[in-house]
Scaffold this motif. Structure first.
Motif, PDB file in Angstrom:
ATOM      1  N   ASN A  51     -12.842  -4.774  -3.656  1.00  0.00           N
ATOM      2  CA  ASN A  51     -12.483  -4.978  -4.984  1.00  0.00           C
ATOM      3  C   ASN A  51     -11.723  -4.046  -5.827  1.00  0.00           C
ATOM      4  OD1 ASN A  51     -13.238  -8.028  -4.817  1.00  0.00           O
ATOM      5  ND2 ASN A  51     -15.171  -7.500  -5.474  1.00  0.00           N
ATOM      6  N   LYS A  52     -12.544  -2.859  -5.637  1.00  0.00           N
ATOM      7  CA  LYS A  52     -11.918  -1.807  -6.272  1.00  0.00           C
ATOM      8  C   LYS A  52     -10.483  -1.367  -5.869  1.00  0.00           C
ATOM      9  CE  LYS A  52     -16.376   0.809  -7.512  1.00  0.00           C
ATOM     10  NZ  LYS A  52     -16.935   1.967  -7.304  1.00  0.00           N
ATOM     11  N   LEU A  53     -10.336  -1.282  -4.513  1.00  0.00           N
ATOM     12  CA  LEU A  53      -9.169  -0.941  -3.943  1.00  0.00           C
ATOM     13  C   LEU A  53      -8.084  -1.840  -4.318  1.00  0.00           C
ATOM     14  CD1 LEU A  53     -10.549   0.612  -0.727  1.00  0.00           C
ATOM     15  CD2 LEU A  53      -9.887   1.829  -2.741  1.00  0.00           C
ATOM     16  N   GLN A  54      -8.322  -3.268  -4.177  1.00  0.00           N
ATOM     17  CA  GLN A  54      -7.231  -4.077  -4.523  1.00  0.00           C
ATOM     18  C   GLN A  54      -6.832  -3.968  -5.973  1.00  0.00           C
ATOM     19  OE1 GLN A  54      -9.638  -7.626  -3.154  1.00  0.00           O
ATOM     20  NE2 GLN A  54      -8.724  -7.777  -1.205  1.00  0.00           N
ATOM     21  N   LYS A  55      -7.830  -3.741  -6.711  1.00  0.00           N
ATOM     22  CA  LYS A  55      -7.391  -3.693  -8.460  1.00  0.00           C
ATOM     23  C   LYS A  55      -6.788  -2.338  -8.724  1.00  0.00           C
ATOM     24  CE  LYS A  55     -10.846  -7.252  -9.452  1.00  0.00           C
ATOM     25  NZ  LYS A  55     -12.170  -7.404 -10.013  1.00  0.00           N
ATOM     26  N   ALA A  56      -6.968  -1.321  -7.900  1.00  0.00           N
ATOM     27  CA  ALA A  56      -6.687  -0.037  -8.275  1.00  0.00           C
ATOM     28  C   ALA A  56      -5.133   0.239  -8.653  1.00  0.00           C
ATOM     29  CB  ALA A  56      -7.193   0.863  -7.414  1.00  0.00           C
ATOM     30  N   ILE A  57      -4.224  -0.611  -8.128  1.00  0.00           N
ATOM     31  CA  ILE A  57      -3.019  -0.352  -8.534  1.00  0.00           C
ATOM     32  C   ILE A  57      -2.726  -0.885 -10.125  1.00  0.00           C
ATOM     33  CG2 ILE A  57      -2.481  -2.999  -8.123  1.00  0.00           C
ATOM     34  CD1 ILE A  57       0.413  -2.174  -6.928  1.00  0.00           C
ATOM     35  N   LYS A  61      -4.387   6.185 -15.627  1.00  0.00           N
ATOM     36  CA  LYS A  61      -4.254   7.606 -14.882  1.00  0.00           C
ATOM     37  C   LYS A  61      -5.588   8.191 -14.805  1.00  0.00           C
ATOM     38  CE  LYS A  61      -1.767  11.836 -14.939  1.00  0.00           C
ATOM     39  NZ  LYS A  61      -0.619  12.663 -15.550  1.00  0.00           N
ATOM     40  N   GLU A  62      -6.480   8.099 -15.983  1.00  0.00           N
ATOM     41  CA  GLU A  62      -7.755   8.825 -15.869  1.00  0.00           C
ATOM     42  C   GLU A  62      -8.786   7.768 -15.058  1.00  0.00           C
ATOM     43  OE1 GLU A  62      -8.872  11.585 -17.436  1.00  0.00           O
ATOM     44  OE2 GLU A  62      -6.695  11.732 -17.690  1.00  0.00           O
ATOM     45  N   ASP A  63      -8.651   6.731 -14.920  1.00  0.00           N
ATOM     46  CA  ASP A  63      -9.653   5.949 -14.236  1.00  0.00           C
ATOM     47  C   ASP A  63      -9.288   6.140 -12.455  1.00  0.00           C
ATOM     48  OD1 ASP A  63     -10.801   4.636 -15.908  1.00  0.00           O
ATOM     49  OD2 ASP A  63      -9.327   3.004 -16.322  1.00  0.00           O
ATOM     50  N   LEU A  64      -7.673   6.627 -12.222  1.00  0.00           N
ATOM     51  CA  LEU A  64      -7.141   6.710 -10.964  1.00  0.00           C
ATOM     52  C   LEU A  64      -7.926   8.236 -10.276  1.00  0.00           C
ATOM     53  CD1 LEU A  64      -3.782   5.399 -10.807  1.00  0.00           C
ATOM     54  CD2 LEU A  64      -5.404   4.510  -9.364  1.00  0.00           C
ATOM     55  N   LYS A  65      -8.014   8.841 -11.529  1.00  0.00           N
ATOM     56  CA  LYS A  65      -8.734  10.515 -11.120  1.00  0.00           C
ATOM     57  C   LYS A  65     -10.141  10.102 -10.725  1.00  0.00           C
ATOM     58  CE  LYS A  65      -5.611  13.384 -13.906  1.00  0.00           C
ATOM     59  NZ  LYS A  65      -5.635  14.322 -15.067  1.00  0.00           N
ATOM     60  N   SER A  66     -10.830   9.636 -11.577  1.00  0.00           N
ATOM     61  CA  SER A  66     -12.271   9.079 -11.251  1.00  0.00           C
ATOM     62  C   SER A  66     -12.325   8.553  -9.895  1.00  0.00           C
ATOM     63  CB  SER A  66     -13.078   8.338 -12.330  1.00  0.00           C
ATOM     64  OG  SER A  66     -12.828   8.847 -13.500  1.00  0.00           O
ATOM     65  N   LEU A  67     -11.515   7.404  -9.594  1.00  0.00           N
ATOM     66  CA  LEU A  67     -11.535   6.631  -8.183  1.00  0.00           C
ATOM     67  C   LEU A  67     -11.356   7.664  -7.071  1.00  0.00           C
ATOM     68  CD1 LEU A  67     -11.997   3.806  -7.130  1.00  0.00           C
ATOM     69  CD2 LEU A  67      -9.550   3.538  -7.007  1.00  0.00           C
ATOM     70  N   ASP A  68     -10.475   8.619  -7.432  1.00  0.00           N
ATOM     71  CA  ASP A  68     -10.050   9.614  -6.342  1.00  0.00           C
ATOM     72  C   ASP A  68     -11.227  10.349  -5.958  1.00  0.00           C
ATOM     73  OD1 ASP A  68      -8.383  11.327  -4.722  1.00  0.00           O
ATOM     74  OD2 ASP A  68      -8.476  12.780  -6.190  1.00  0.00           O
ATOM     75  N   GLY A 108       9.656   8.537  -7.212  1.00  0.00           N
ATOM     76  CA  GLY A 108       9.107   9.777  -6.964  1.00  0.00           C
ATOM     77  C   GLY A 108       7.714   9.898  -6.897  1.00  0.00           C
ATOM     78  N   ILE A 109       7.150   8.577  -6.809  1.00  0.00           N
ATOM     79  CA  ILE A 109       5.562   8.446  -6.746  1.00  0.00           C
ATOM     80  C   ILE A 109       5.068   7.891  -5.564  1.00  0.00           C
ATOM     81  CG2 ILE A 109       3.636   6.909  -7.873  1.00  0.00           C
ATOM     82  CD1 ILE A 109       5.592   6.408 -10.207  1.00  0.00           C
ATOM     83  N   THR A 110       3.999   8.676  -5.122  1.00  0.00           N
ATOM     84  CA  THR A 110       3.116   8.011  -4.143  1.00  0.00           C
ATOM     85  C   THR A 110       1.668   8.934  -4.415  1.00  0.00           C
ATOM     86  OG1 THR A 110       2.887   7.966  -1.654  1.00  0.00           O
ATOM     87  CG2 THR A 110       3.436  10.090  -2.492  1.00  0.00           C
ATOM     88  N   LEU A 111       0.543   7.950  -4.100  1.00  0.00           N
ATOM     89  CA  LEU A 111      -0.895   8.235  -4.353  1.00  0.00           C
ATOM     90  C   LEU A 111      -1.681   7.666  -3.202  1.00  0.00           C
ATOM     91  CD1 LEU A 111      -2.869   9.485  -6.284  1.00  0.00           C
ATOM     92  CD2 LEU A 111      -3.070   7.298  -7.381  1.00  0.00           C
ATOM     93  N   GLN A 112      -2.390   8.693  -2.538  1.00  0.00           N
ATOM     94  CA  GLN A 112      -3.413   8.266  -1.796  1.00  0.00           C
ATOM     95  C   GLN A 112      -4.752   8.999  -2.152  1.00  0.00           C
ATOM     96  OE1 GLN A 112      -0.121   9.727  -0.336  1.00  0.00           O
ATOM     97  NE2 GLN A 112       0.234   7.229  -0.318  1.00  0.00           N
ATOM     98  N   ILE A 113      -5.556   8.140  -2.424  1.00  0.00           N
ATOM     99  CA  ILE A 113      -7.123   8.672  -3.136  1.00  0.00           C
ATOM    100  C   ILE A 113      -7.721   8.986  -1.996  1.00  0.00           C
ATOM    101  CG2 ILE A 113      -6.950   7.360  -5.080  1.00  0.00           C
ATOM    102  CD1 ILE A 113      -8.759   5.295  -4.027  1.00  0.00           C
TER     103      ILE A 113
END
Length: 353
Positions: A51-57, A61-68, A108-113
């Motif tokens: 669920n987290k990974l499906q919704k992470a899109i 920004k701050e939530d993505l840092k925490s998830l990373d 110019g965006i790509t993000l792999q946590i």
């Protein structure tokens, strides 16, 4: 390194969320294609993590840092478990792809946590990760990255085809390696099988019981992406914008959706590998026997099925290999594949603290 052999763990999580693949690999530093997958395993995601990974899109920004960081901790703990279970004592480094959340190379965006420093600290091992970012900064697609492995480890095959969340292909043309994403596969099929309470369509049984919606099939085949010349790559964002709304507007019956999309996949792949002499096919989609029959039909060839270890863990193997090349400062990202301004050695290196 021990007696010219390099020992590493390659780690891969695909967009279809079917789990985290780990492969413990031995490479011969004098001849890279002399490799051995010693141990390999897949760790399934909990429902919470799915669920987290499906919704992470849609995360801020701050939530993505925490998830990373949180995801890096998860990977570190899984790696320690894998190392302990398999009694691994010799390990030079870990190479992690992470999990792709955002992929918009045109912006110019790509993000792999999967925070590399967290993994290094928890495992107490050197970690190589973030393989895509540098390529996007150099104007490339940041994908696909596997073709350097196809070129150096599997040169006996005319085409290397992977059937995961997306289908991608790699081959030599005019002495250059060409590679690109062909179309979505399991990221779409699994989305609809889950609506029937199944994680995936075993052997394609659901799809084979449905009918082709010709209108939907034609609309899918007319999508602009298929007319673009490579380099080109796909992400979840594109599927959510272009595929799901189109399907849902034209068809409600799940079996018909699956049958139609299998035909769409087969047509798109068949047009790329048509009349090939040798095709190496890997990834979870290979186990969908109905899909493979339809690909063979449109490709006018027989796609080879190799051993289960290679089908399931080729991407983890090659991300380990990308780490080998990075640590030796060798090219692991090809401009002919991604469209970057130059060949380069991509990835970030983290030491345990």
């Amino acid at each position: 390194m021990l007696n010219n052999y390099i020992y590493c763990i390659g780690l891969m999580s695909g967009t279809s969320l079917d789990g985290i693949d780990l492969a413990y690999i031995q490479f011969d530093s004098n001849s890279y294609n002399n490799f051995q997958i010693i141990k390999a395993d897949t760790f399934s995601y909990s429902e919470e993590w799915k669920n987290k990974l499906q919704k992470a899109i849609s995360y801020k920004k701050e939530d993505l840092k925490s998830l990373d960081i949180e995801y890096g901790i998860l990977l570190g703990k899984l790696l320690n478990e894998f190392i302990e279970i398999n009694e691994i004592s010799t390990l030079d480094f870990i190479a992690s792809h992470g999990h792709t959340i955002l992929h918009q190379p045109e912006n110019g965006i790509t993000l792999q946590i999967g925070n590399g420093q967290q993994i290094a600290n928890i495992t107490n091992k050197k970690v190589v990760c973030d393989f895509r970012v540098q390529d996007v900064k150099l104007g490339g697609q940041g994908a696909p990255l596997v073709p350097i492995g196809d070129k150096l480890l599997f040169s006996d095959y005319e085409y290397c085809l992977n059937l995961g969340g997306f289908a991608n292909v790699s081959f030599e043309k005019n002495t250059k390696r060409i590679a690109f994403d062909i179309c979505p596969v399991n990221i779409v099929l699994n989305h609809y099988t889950r609506k029937l309470g199944q994680e995936y369509d075993y052997n394609g049984n659901l799809a084979s019981s449905g009918n082709v919606n010709e209108t939907l099939l034609n609309e899918l085949n007319l999508l602009k992406f298929y007319k673009i010349n490579p380099p080109k790559s796909l992400g979840l964002e594109w599927v959510q914008k272009e595929i799901f709304p189109l399907i849902d507007s034209l068809e409600e019956d799940i079996q018909t959706i699956l049958r139609t999309f299998v035909e769409h996949i087969a047509i798109q792949i068949g047009s790329v590998i048509k009349n090939s002499k040798s095709v190496l096919a890997t990834g979870g989609g290979v186990y969908n026997s109905f899909l493979m029959e339809r690909i063979d039909f449109y490709a006018k060839t027989r796609v080879e099925k190799v051993n289960d270890e290679l089908i399931n863990y080729k991407e983890a193997l090659i991300f380990g290999f990308l780490g080998v090349l990075k640590l030796d400062n060798q090219v692991n990202c090809l401009a002919s594949v991604t469209g970057a301004s130059k060949n380069h050695s991509s990835g970030e290196i983290f030491q345990p603290k």
